[in-house]
Design a protein around this motif. Structure first.
Motif, mmCIF file in Angstrom:
data_model
loop_
_atom_site.group_PDB
_atom_site.id
_atom_site.type_symbol
_atom_site.label_atom_id
_atom_site.label_comp_id
_atom_site.label_asym_id
_atom_site.label_seq_id
_atom_site.Cartn_x
_atom_site.Cartn_y
_atom_site.Cartn_z
ATOM 1 N N VAL A 50 0.839 -1.204 0.000
ATOM 2 C CA VAL A 50 0.000 0.000 0.000
ATOM 3 C C VAL A 50 0.873 1.253 0.000
ATOM 4 N N ASP A 51 1.906 1.247 0.816
ATOM 5 C CA ASP A 51 2.786 2.414 0.910
ATOM 6 C C ASP A 51 3.547 2.667 -0.393
ATOM 7 N N MET A 52 3.755 1.623 -1.189
ATOM 8 C CA MET A 52 4.559 1.740 -2.407
ATOM 9 C C MET A 52 3.732 1.989 -3.664
ATOM 10 N N THR A 53 2.405 1.870 -3.567
ATOM 11 C CA THR A 53 1.573 1.885 -4.772
ATOM 12 C C THR A 53 0.363 2.790 -4.612
ATOM 13 N N PHE A 54 -0.496 2.738 -5.624
ATOM 14 C CA PHE A 54 -1.763 3.474 -5.654
ATOM 15 C C PHE A 54 -2.787 2.907 -4.680
ATOM 16 N N ASP A 98 -5.036 0.942 -1.656
ATOM 17 C CA ASP A 98 -5.401 1.094 -0.247
ATOM 18 C C ASP A 98 -5.564 -0.249 0.449
ATOM 19 N N THR A 99 -5.712 -1.319 -0.331
ATOM 20 C CA THR A 99 -5.987 -2.626 0.261
ATOM 21 C C THR A 99 -5.477 -3.723 -0.668
ATOM 22 N N VAL A 100 -5.165 -4.884 -0.088
ATOM 23 C CA VAL A 100 -4.542 -5.978 -0.829
ATOM 24 C C VAL A 100 -5.195 -7.301 -0.447
ATOM 25 N N ALA A 121 -12.789 -1.295 -3.963
ATOM 26 C CA ALA A 121 -13.022 -2.494 -3.147
ATOM 27 C C ALA A 121 -14.275 -2.394 -2.298
ATOM 28 N N ARG A 122 -15.163 -1.468 -2.622
ATOM 29 C CA ARG A 122 -16.320 -1.255 -1.743
ATOM 30 C C ARG A 122 -17.248 -2.462 -1.661
ATOM 31 N N GLY A 123 -17.206 -3.341 -2.656
ATOM 32 C CA GLY A 123 -18.060 -4.519 -2.611
ATOM 33 C C GLY A 123 -17.410 -5.746 -2.008
ATOM 34 N N MET A 124 -16.136 -5.637 -1.629
ATOM 35 C CA MET A 124 -15.400 -6.811 -1.137
ATOM 36 C C MET A 124 -15.410 -6.847 0.388
ATOM 37 N N ALA A 125 -16.578 -7.143 0.929
ATOM 38 C CA ALA A 125 -16.755 -7.221 2.380
ATOM 39 C C ALA A 125 -16.506 -8.642 2.864
#
Length: 397
Positions: A83-87, A89-91, A262-266
């Motif tokens: 996250v710190d290295m790229t665009f 926010d989540t992986v 990622a809003r749908g990936m709950a």
């Protein structure tokens, strides 16, 4: 019983490697080969990197696998680093490129369907693309050779010509969820997206509230001289699939996304039994440690520039064999006048040089990212000898 113990889905060659030594492979017979295939762009640090080996050994002695029902300090640390290295926010961590692309496809669909747009499920993909071997990823790829025997394909993909922005505009409709594209098509022939094309896709995605999904399984993770290939274009994706070099040879893939995408990936939306296991996370950390300590990206840019210059000068000596040099960094291709498999086999069997066949009559050159001038010289010597001695139809891969 006539079938082999290993299911015969690979056209395996007679070369049987048993040991690796930095940028070389040693066969069962003791013969040494210069490896400019790198497990098809996987072995980013070569075959005997002590930092990677040590990290895997230490983690194997501590903890190899636990269920994703529990917290993952190992996964959290690697995810935060990415996250710190790229665009992103989540992986989401997976085990392969195909799994990473599968997650990316689901994430793009879920983005719309989470908001109630049930009709938006179609991704526009591109001719000669390669996205993996699962049923969804072969459906996303337009190559008929991958479809044979596995139809009907999954719905939800529309193919258009690569680098044709007008065709993309014409294909956008009420079912469109986004675009799935490789910035550089590896298996498809080391075909590079134009600046106008990739920037145009980003603009279209913004205008129509679509997801720009990049498949950087082969072209990413330093392979093109930047951490991810899209950095060359000055754009960011919404979702990105990555694998191959991320684990340096250990099975590891990942899907990166913005918070919005990622809003749908709950909880419960996706999963993987082995994805993000502590052993894989240790390998991923070791690769990033090496990238920083050894300045891998600078090496890729320098070695890539030297190799391109040498190749462009070299192919003029064989106008009946080669057409052009393609690619960026250390994802390079030599386009031949004819299908490259016989030439690849000739280099392997007669000159101890490993490369990879690709589409569009292209031989892929994807060495470890840690090559130096000595490996470049050895490669050019073997390639020159191979080109001089090659007789088209003399071998069969």
């Amino acid at each position: 019983m006539s079938i082999t113990p290993l299911m015969p889905v690979y056209p395996r060659t007679a070369f049987r490697p048993v040991r690796g030594d930095h940028c070389h492979l040693i066969g069962e017979d003791g013969r040494r080969y210069l490896d400019f295939a790198a497990g098809i762009a996987v072995n980013s640090l070569g075959h005997s990197h002590q930092g990677l080996i040590g990290a895997i050994q230490r983690q194997a002695a501590e903890l190899m696998h636990v269920s994703n029902l529990y917290g993952s300090p190992q996964g959290e640390k690697l995810a935060q680093r990415l996250v710190d290295m790229t665009f992103a926010d989540t992986v989401f961590f997976a085990n392969s490129g195909a799994e990473a692309v599968e997650c990316a496809i689901k994430t793009a669909r879920a983005y719309h369907q989470h908001a109630g747009d049930e009709h938006r499920f179609e991704l526009i993909t591109f001719n000669q693309a390669f996205h993996g071997r699962t049923l969804a990823t072969i459906s996303a790829s337009s190559q008929e050779k991958m479809h044979k025997g596995f139809k009907p394909l999954l719905p939800g993909f529309r193919y258009v010509e690569f680098n044709d922005l007008e065709a993309v505009k014409a294909a956008i409709g009420p079912q469109t969820a986004g675009f799935l594209v490789e910035p550089i098509q590896g298996e498809g022939g080391v075909r590079t997206a134009s600046q106008e094309f990739l920037q145009g896709l980003r603009q279209l995605a913004d205008e129509h509230d679509l997801m720009l999904v990049l498949d950087e399984v082969q072209c990413g993770y330093g392979r093109c001289g930047t951490f991810y290939a899209h950095e060359h274009y000055g754009i960011d994706p919404d979702i990105l699939a990555t694998a191959k070099g991320i684990g340096g040879g250990f099975p590891l893939g990942a899907c990166l996304a913005t918070e919005k995408a990622a809003r749908g990936m709950a909880a419960g939306a996706h999963g993987s039994t082995y994805g993000g296991n502590p052993l894989a996370m240790a390998a991923g950390q070791a690769v990033l440690d090496a990238f920083e300590a050894e300045d891998i990206l600078t090496n890729v840019r320098e070695m890539g520039a030297k190799l391109v210059a040498r190749l462009e000068q070299f192919i003029g000596n064989y106008p009946d064999l080669f057409e052009e040099v393609r690619g960026r960094g250390l994802l390079l291709g030599l386009r031949l006048k004819a299908e490259p498999r016989d030439f690849v086999a000739h280099l392997r069997d007669n000159h101890g040089l490993l490369t990879v066949s690709g589409g569009d009559n292209t031989m892929r050159i994807v060495p470890p990212l840690v090559i130096d001038d000595s490996h470049l010289e050895e490669f050019m010597d073997k390639l020159s000898q191979g080109a001089a001695s090659f007789q088209p139809a003399e071998v069969s891969a």
